[in-house]
Design an enzyme around this catalytic site. Structure first.
Site, PDB file in Angstrom:
ATOM      1  N   ARG A  12       0.855  -1.174   0.000  1.00  0.00           N
ATOM      2  CA  ARG A  12       0.000   0.000   0.000  1.00  0.00           C
ATOM      3  C   ARG A  12       0.899   1.233   0.000  1.00  0.00           C
ATOM      4  O   ARG A  12       2.014   1.203   0.509  1.00  0.00           O
ATOM      5  CB  ARG A  12      -0.902   0.023   1.233  1.00  0.00           C
ATOM      6  CG  ARG A  12      -1.834  -1.174   1.374  1.00  0.00           C
ATOM      7  CD  ARG A  12      -2.659  -1.050   2.651  1.00  0.00           C
ATOM      8  NE  ARG A  12      -3.611  -2.139   2.805  1.00  0.00           N
ATOM      9  CZ  ARG A  12      -3.378  -3.245   3.515  1.00  0.00           C
ATOM     10  NH1 ARG A  12      -2.209  -3.418   4.140  1.00  0.00           N
ATOM     11  NH2 ARG A  12      -4.300  -4.194   3.616  1.00  0.00           N
ATOM     12  N   LYS A  28      -2.627  -2.008   7.667  1.00  0.00           N
ATOM     13  CA  LYS A  28      -3.880  -1.563   8.268  1.00  0.00           C
ATOM     14  C   LYS A  28      -4.072  -2.224   9.630  1.00  0.00           C
ATOM     15  O   LYS A  28      -3.694  -3.366   9.828  1.00  0.00           O
ATOM     16  CB  LYS A  28      -5.055  -1.909   7.355  1.00  0.00           C
ATOM     17  CG  LYS A  28      -5.201  -0.986   6.153  1.00  0.00           C
ATOM     18  CD  LYS A  28      -6.483  -1.299   5.396  1.00  0.00           C
ATOM     19  CE  LYS A  28      -6.701  -0.331   4.244  1.00  0.00           C
ATOM     20  NZ  LYS A  28      -7.947  -0.634   3.511  1.00  0.00           N
ATOM     21  N   HIS A  55      -2.277   2.228  -5.870  1.00  0.00           N
ATOM     22  CA  HIS A  55      -3.084   1.042  -5.560  1.00  0.00           C
ATOM     23  C   HIS A  55      -3.322   0.189  -6.800  1.00  0.00           C
ATOM     24  O   HIS A  55      -3.577  -1.014  -6.685  1.00  0.00           O
ATOM     25  CB  HIS A  55      -4.411   1.463  -4.927  1.00  0.00           C
ATOM     26  CG  HIS A  55      -4.797   0.606  -3.751  1.00  0.00           C
ATOM     27  ND1 HIS A  55      -4.040   0.532  -2.599  1.00  0.00           N
ATOM     28  CD2 HIS A  55      -5.830  -0.248  -3.563  1.00  0.00           C
ATOM     29  CE1 HIS A  55      -4.614  -0.306  -1.755  1.00  0.00           C
ATOM     30  NE2 HIS A  55      -5.694  -0.810  -2.320  1.00  0.00           N
ATOM     31  N   ARG A 109      -0.650  -2.288  -6.732  1.00  0.00           N
ATOM     32  CA  ARG A 109      -0.949  -3.337  -5.739  1.00  0.00           C
ATOM     33  C   ARG A 109      -1.942  -4.336  -6.318  1.00  0.00           C
ATOM     34  O   ARG A 109      -1.775  -5.553  -6.174  1.00  0.00           O
ATOM     35  CB  ARG A 109      -1.498  -2.687  -4.468  1.00  0.00           C
ATOM     36  CG  ARG A 109      -1.939  -3.667  -3.363  1.00  0.00           C
ATOM     37  CD  ARG A 109      -2.274  -2.874  -2.112  1.00  0.00           C
ATOM     38  NE  ARG A 109      -3.087  -3.602  -1.167  1.00  0.00           N
ATOM     39  CZ  ARG A 109      -2.621  -4.412  -0.218  1.00  0.00           C
ATOM     40  NH1 ARG A 109      -1.310  -4.630  -0.126  1.00  0.00           N
ATOM     41  NH2 ARG A 109      -3.430  -5.024   0.633  1.00  0.00           N
ATOM     42  N   HIS A 146      -4.260  -9.100   3.937  1.00  0.00           N
ATOM     43  CA  HIS A 146      -5.716  -9.055   4.126  1.00  0.00           C
ATOM     44  C   HIS A 146      -6.108  -9.885   5.343  1.00  0.00           C
ATOM     45  O   HIS A 146      -5.707 -11.044   5.452  1.00  0.00           O
ATOM     46  CB  HIS A 146      -6.438  -9.613   2.896  1.00  0.00           C
ATOM     47  CG  HIS A 146      -6.414  -8.692   1.722  1.00  0.00           C
ATOM     48  ND1 HIS A 146      -6.657  -9.114   0.430  1.00  0.00           N
ATOM     49  CD2 HIS A 146      -6.179  -7.345   1.640  1.00  0.00           C
ATOM     50  CE1 HIS A 146      -6.572  -8.083  -0.392  1.00  0.00           C
ATOM     51  NE2 HIS A 146      -6.289  -7.007   0.317  1.00  0.00           N
ATOM     52  N   TYR A 170      -9.849 -10.863  -6.538  1.00  0.00           N
ATOM     53  CA  TYR A 170      -8.854 -11.039  -7.594  1.00  0.00           C
ATOM     54  C   TYR A 170      -9.098 -12.305  -8.412  1.00  0.00           C
ATOM     55  O   TYR A 170      -8.585 -12.428  -9.518  1.00  0.00           O
ATOM     56  CB  TYR A 170      -7.442 -11.033  -7.001  1.00  0.00           C
ATOM     57  CG  TYR A 170      -7.098  -9.700  -6.386  1.00  0.00           C
ATOM     58  CD1 TYR A 170      -6.840  -8.592  -7.188  1.00  0.00           C
ATOM     59  CD2 TYR A 170      -7.084  -9.517  -5.003  1.00  0.00           C
ATOM     60  CE1 TYR A 170      -6.569  -7.355  -6.640  1.00  0.00           C
ATOM     61  CE2 TYR A 170      -6.808  -8.286  -4.451  1.00  0.00           C
ATOM     62  CZ  TYR A 170      -6.554  -7.212  -5.269  1.00  0.00           C
ATOM     63  OH  TYR A 170      -6.285  -5.977  -4.719  1.00  0.00           O
TER      64      TYR A 170
END
Length: 311
Positions: free
Chosen positions: A151, A182, A250, A253, A276, A285
């Site tokens: 990120r 995150k 992004h 990414r 994630h 994806y």
């Protein structure tokens, strides 16, 4: 009844215009949504004050069936909900018929990813006219974003070496980047050969810009690059590289995730690499991967070609 309803709507619009001081454009949008409500109520043979929850649910189903998006329906319901809340405060209705009605969920939009050829074109781009230090820095930024799936906030937080104050750092000897993602979750991602080479070139020239600053990526004077600065540099670089679409961090990414999944088919590995928490986030994806396969089928399969020729 219709005259009374029109008067109620005008009173409410005056309330939001004067009492709540909403922008004129917002008031106009409310007026359009309430006009739709009046039409639905008139077709059902009820006044606005007699609309029930079942009416609203039926109208939502009709809008959805007519092709209106979930987001569009949600905005309409928000306007209706505010209108009935105002009617309730003024003693005109006993309950809000829109209160527990929700719009249908819209399909989650697919992330934008580059094709492999475009990603390679960007990664291999070299600007001979640029300052060598800035060129090496920007090339290393592209390699880390695309080669590691970082990120932009994780990239911005990287320092040259580990320290107690570092949010993240690179370890070229171990070929790893340690990042703070995150939710303040740390993870370690591998640095590929091309990314490591780009980092080595940048680190050799970095003292010209950064001096003794701890940040891995800096501008002149050693100030850590901001996310906004990286967005701008990447956009400019992608256009100079000849890509039709301006690239943002992004997107690289997404490209990393899509291309790794296409090659490996290992969804769990991609989840770990991206950091994630929920694999459902990573599963988007697989839809990109299916699109890639469908495009390959359309371009190459004889039956697909036959179908197109007969259409």
């Amino acid at each position: 009844m219709q005259t009374d309803d029109a008067a109620l709507v005008e009173q409410y619009l005056e309330h939001v215009r004067v009492g709540k001081r909403l922008a004129q454009r917002t008031v106009e949008l409310y007026a359009l949504d309430l006009h739709k409500l009046q039409q639905h109520a008139a077709e059902a043979g009820v006044g606005l004050a007699r609309v029930q929850n079942a009416h609203v649910r039926r109208w939502v189903a009709q809008m959805h069936g007519a092709g209106r998006s979930g987001r569009g329906i949600a905005l309409i319901l928000s306007g209706w909900r505010g209108f009935y809340a105002w009617l309730g405060r003024n003693g005109r209705v006993a309950s809000n018929p829109v209160q527990d009605v929700r719009a249908p969920r819209s399909p989650r939009p697919l992330p934008k990813a580059l094709g492999v050829d475009d990603a390679m074109q960007l990664a291999e781009h070299q600007d001979a006219q640029a300052d060598p230090a800035l060129e090496a820095r920007d090339a290393a930024i592209v390699e880390l974003l695309y080669g590691c799936g970082l990120r932009v906030g994780e990239l911005v937080g990287l320092d040259v070496t580990a320290s107690a104050a570092a949010r993240g750092w690179v370890d070229l000897q171990a070929a790893e980047a340690h990042v703070l993602g995150k939710g303040s979750k740390r993870r370690t991602v591998p640095i590929g050969r091309k990314a490591a080479q780009a980092l080595q070139r940048w680190l050799a020239l970095r003292p010209q810009l950064a001096g003794e600053a701890p940040a891995l990526f800096t501008g002149r004077g050693g100030k850590r690059l901001s996310a906004q600065a990286i967005w701008l540099r990447l956009r400019q670089r992608s256009l100079r590289a000849g890509l039709a679409t301006p690239v943002h961090p992004h997107m690289l990414r997404h490209s990393f995730a899509s291309h790794v999944l296409q090659s490996s088919g290992d969804l769990r590995a991609v989840q770990e690499l991206l950091g994630h928490a929920n694999i459902a986030t990573t599963q988007v994806y697989t839809r990109l991967d299916f699109q890639h396969l469908a495009a390959a089928y359309d371009a190459a399969h004889p039956r697909a070609k036959t179908k197109r020729a007969s259409d």
